[in-house]
Design a protein around this motif. Sequence first.
Motif, short mmCIF file in Angstrom:
data_model
loop_
_atom_site.label_atom_id
_atom_site.label_comp_id
_atom_site.label_asym_id
_atom_site.label_seq_id
_atom_site.Cartn_x
_atom_site.Cartn_y
_atom_site.Cartn_z
N GLY A 176 0.86 -1.33 0.07
CA GLY A 176 -0.12 0.11 0.24
C GLY A 176 0.35 2.04 -0.55
N LEU A 177 2.42 1.14 0.25
CA LEU A 177 2.92 2.80 0.31
C LEU A 177 3.19 2.47 -1.48
CD1 LEU A 177 4.92 4.15 1.73
CD2 LEU A 177 6.45 2.44 1.43
N SER A 178 2.70 3.92 -1.57
CA SER A 178 3.17 4.49 -2.93
C SER A 178 5.08 5.51 -2.79
CB SER A 178 2.14 5.40 -3.18
OG SER A 178 2.83 6.02 -4.62
N LEU A 179 5.79 5.46 -3.30
CA LEU A 179 6.92 5.99 -2.97
C LEU A 179 6.78 6.70 -4.04
CD1 LEU A 179 9.48 3.45 -1.43
CD2 LEU A 179 8.18 5.25 -0.69
N ARG A 180 7.34 8.36 -4.17
CA ARG A 180 7.54 9.36 -5.71
C ARG A 180 9.00 9.74 -5.74
NH1 ARG A 180 2.27 13.39 -6.62
NH2 ARG A 180 1.07 11.59 -5.87
N ASN A 181 9.68 9.74 -6.68
CA ASN A 181 10.79 10.24 -6.98
C ASN A 181 11.76 9.75 -6.59
OD1 ASN A 181 9.45 13.02 -7.93
ND2 ASN A 181 9.07 13.91 -5.91
N VAL A 182 11.05 8.01 -7.18
CA VAL A 182 12.19 7.21 -6.58
C VAL A 182 13.07 6.68 -7.78
CG1 VAL A 182 11.61 6.26 -4.43
CG2 VAL A 182 11.48 5.39 -7.22
N GLU A 183 14.45 6.24 -8.04
CA GLU A 183 15.02 5.89 -9.55
C GLU A 183 14.80 4.36 -9.04
OE1 GLU A 183 18.82 7.25 -11.69
OE2 GLU A 183 19.47 6.56 -10.16
N LEU A 184 14.85 3.29 -10.34
CA LEU A 184 14.94 2.21 -10.35
C LEU A 184 15.07 1.70 -10.81
CD1 LEU A 184 13.30 -0.65 -9.46
CD2 LEU A 184 12.20 0.08 -11.63
N THR A 185 16.53 1.34 -10.82
CA THR A 185 18.01 0.25 -12.52
C THR A 185 16.89 -1.37 -11.62
OG1 THR A 185 19.04 1.48 -11.92
CG2 THR A 185 19.98 -0.08 -12.62
N VAL A 186 16.60 -1.75 -12.81
CA VAL A 186 16.45 -3.41 -13.21
C VAL A 186 18.00 -3.95 -13.77
CG1 VAL A 186 15.09 -5.08 -14.46
CG2 VAL A 186 14.01 -2.87 -13.53
N PHE B 244 13.20 7.14 -13.43
CA PHE B 244 12.56 8.02 -11.84
C PHE B 244 11.58 7.97 -12.14
CE2 PHE B 244 16.53 10.02 -12.44
CZ PHE B 244 17.65 10.21 -11.12
N GLY B 245 10.58 7.79 -10.78
CA GLY B 245 9.40 7.83 -10.88
C GLY B 245 8.41 7.46 -9.73
N VAL C 57 5.66 -5.27 -6.56
CA VAL C 57 5.76 -4.19 -6.42
C VAL C 57 4.56 -3.63 -8.37
CG1 VAL C 57 7.83 -3.28 -5.74
CG2 VAL C 57 7.70 -4.49 -7.69
N SER C 58 4.24 -2.58 -8.18
CA SER C 58 3.11 -1.87 -8.82
C SER C 58 4.11 -0.57 -9.18
CB SER C 58 1.63 -2.42 -9.11
OG SER C 58 1.21 -2.39 -9.97
N GLY C 59 2.92 0.14 -10.36
CA GLY C 59 2.95 1.82 -10.04
C GLY C 59 3.70 1.81 -11.50
N PRO C 60 3.59 3.17 -12.02
CA PRO C 60 4.15 3.39 -13.40
C PRO C 60 5.59 3.77 -13.55
CG PRO C 60 3.16 5.18 -12.53
CD PRO C 60 3.14 4.45 -11.07
N LEU C 61 6.43 2.88 -13.01
CA LEU C 61 7.66 2.78 -13.17
C LEU C 61 7.39 1.74 -13.43
CD1 LEU C 61 10.02 4.23 -10.60
CD2 LEU C 61 10.05 4.51 -13.09
N VAL C 62 7.37 1.06 -12.33
CA VAL C 62 7.39 -0.87 -12.75
C VAL C 62 6.69 -1.05 -13.87
CG1 VAL C 62 6.82 -3.13 -11.48
CG2 VAL C 62 7.26 -1.32 -10.10
N ASP D 212 16.31 -2.20 -8.19
CA ASP D 212 17.14 -1.37 -7.62
C ASP D 212 16.80 -0.61 -7.35
OD1 ASP D 212 19.69 0.13 -6.43
OD2 ASP D 212 20.74 -1.81 -6.83
N ILE D 213 16.75 0.19 -5.70
CA ILE D 213 15.52 1.00 -6.21
C ILE D 213 16.02 2.28 -5.15
CG2 ILE D 213 13.72 1.67 -5.21
CD1 ILE D 213 12.62 -0.96 -5.16
N ASP D 214 16.75 3.14 -5.80
CA ASP D 214 17.13 4.38 -4.70
C ASP D 214 16.04 5.13 -4.30
OD1 ASP D 214 19.24 6.31 -4.52
OD2 ASP D 214 20.37 6.92 -6.21
#
Length: 415
Positions: free
Chosen positions: A208-218, A230-231, A240-245, A263-265
């Motif tokens: 249920g936790l939503s994180l904004r302005n993180v950087e995702l590297t796969v 970023f997103g 995980v879900s959401g636009p970035l994922v 890898d989430i920054d």
Amino acid sequence: MEKSIVVIGGGAAGLMAAITAARQGAQVTLLEPNERLGKKVNITGKGRCNVTNDCDRETLLANIPGNGRFLYSALTRFTPQDTMAFFRELGVSLKVERGNRVFPVSDSAFDITDALERELKRRRVRWARDRALHIKTENGAVTAVQGEKDAYPAQAVILATGGVSYPGTGSTGDGYRMAQELGHTVVLPRGSLVPLVCAGSDCPDVQGLSLRNVELTVYNGKKKPVFREFGELLFTHFGVSGPLVLSASAHLRRWEGETYRLDIDLKPALDEQKLDARLLRDIGENPNRDMSNIAAGLVPHSMIPVLLRRAGLSGNEKANSLTKEQRRGLVQVLKHFTLDVTGTRPVSEAIVTAGGVKVGEVAPSTMASKRVDGLYFAGEVLDVDAYTGGFNLQIAWATGYLAGLSAAESEEMYD
């Protein structure tokens, strides 16, 4: 003598195909069992409808990992700018937002589908509320479509049934079955733009936790980055879900024998040195506070236990007791919150279906079948898929336009 064309499927590609064929003077019947046309269009872009992406052809092709070169002709004949002009001519005001994403000014997808429906009526396209069961052929050419309620004679058939994502919108996979019955190969459908399943209990712990302005590297199994952006992302009970994922998922092309790590920054605005300095400052200002209190200034409340556990801390330590190694460990977790991906959610939960009718069996310049005369394909039923940002709808409009044009203008019309 008007040419009779049957379009199977009342989604984006089918609607565009029907309108285009009718504009060429063909007599068009649209088969769609849903009570509304464009049902999936109405839920795209969270109901706002990301109509297309206002970019050049090279950018467009770069955002189509699934057989983009096959679409070269379609995207040249009907560009994103053509899409925008088409809807503006139908009376829909458009706007361009971040990332060149195009939306109706009203932020309502219904403005798009209502405009399409008005044009269908204006062009005298007949909408039959029927489900197509089989495409009939004689001597290697289409002759009719057999529905549950009736048979529909046709000199050309455009198959635009979509994929198998969002089955509630009518995406049943019927198109794959009908294509196979006619000798076409169907590449196994799988989800693209789909949530990811992750190992361990950390995701359920913060669901249920939503994180904004993180950087995702796969990273793939060879530790090579295959996606970085970023997103915003969302933790769920499965992963995980959401636009970035969803964007990242389109880059994970093959699962057989491949492994992926996220890898989430959590603090992309600060490098490790600056983050360490901030942590030292927080500790210096609150030396007698527990580390759980210090962590509260770094991450949302529900994430504190997971963050500390990963850093090897209990949270009861006094801030001033933290060793240099422990502090660096905390910085590492904040800069590299890793998750191992074990798979994707079912294709029914995907926004887009990858896989479908094999493009090598379809003529890219016309969308015509190489197996059956008078058969054409458009949209998601084909083995094509793109990233988020309006690119998938652009594929639907372009292939629908080319299929409609080709079906109406093909030589069978003059036989």
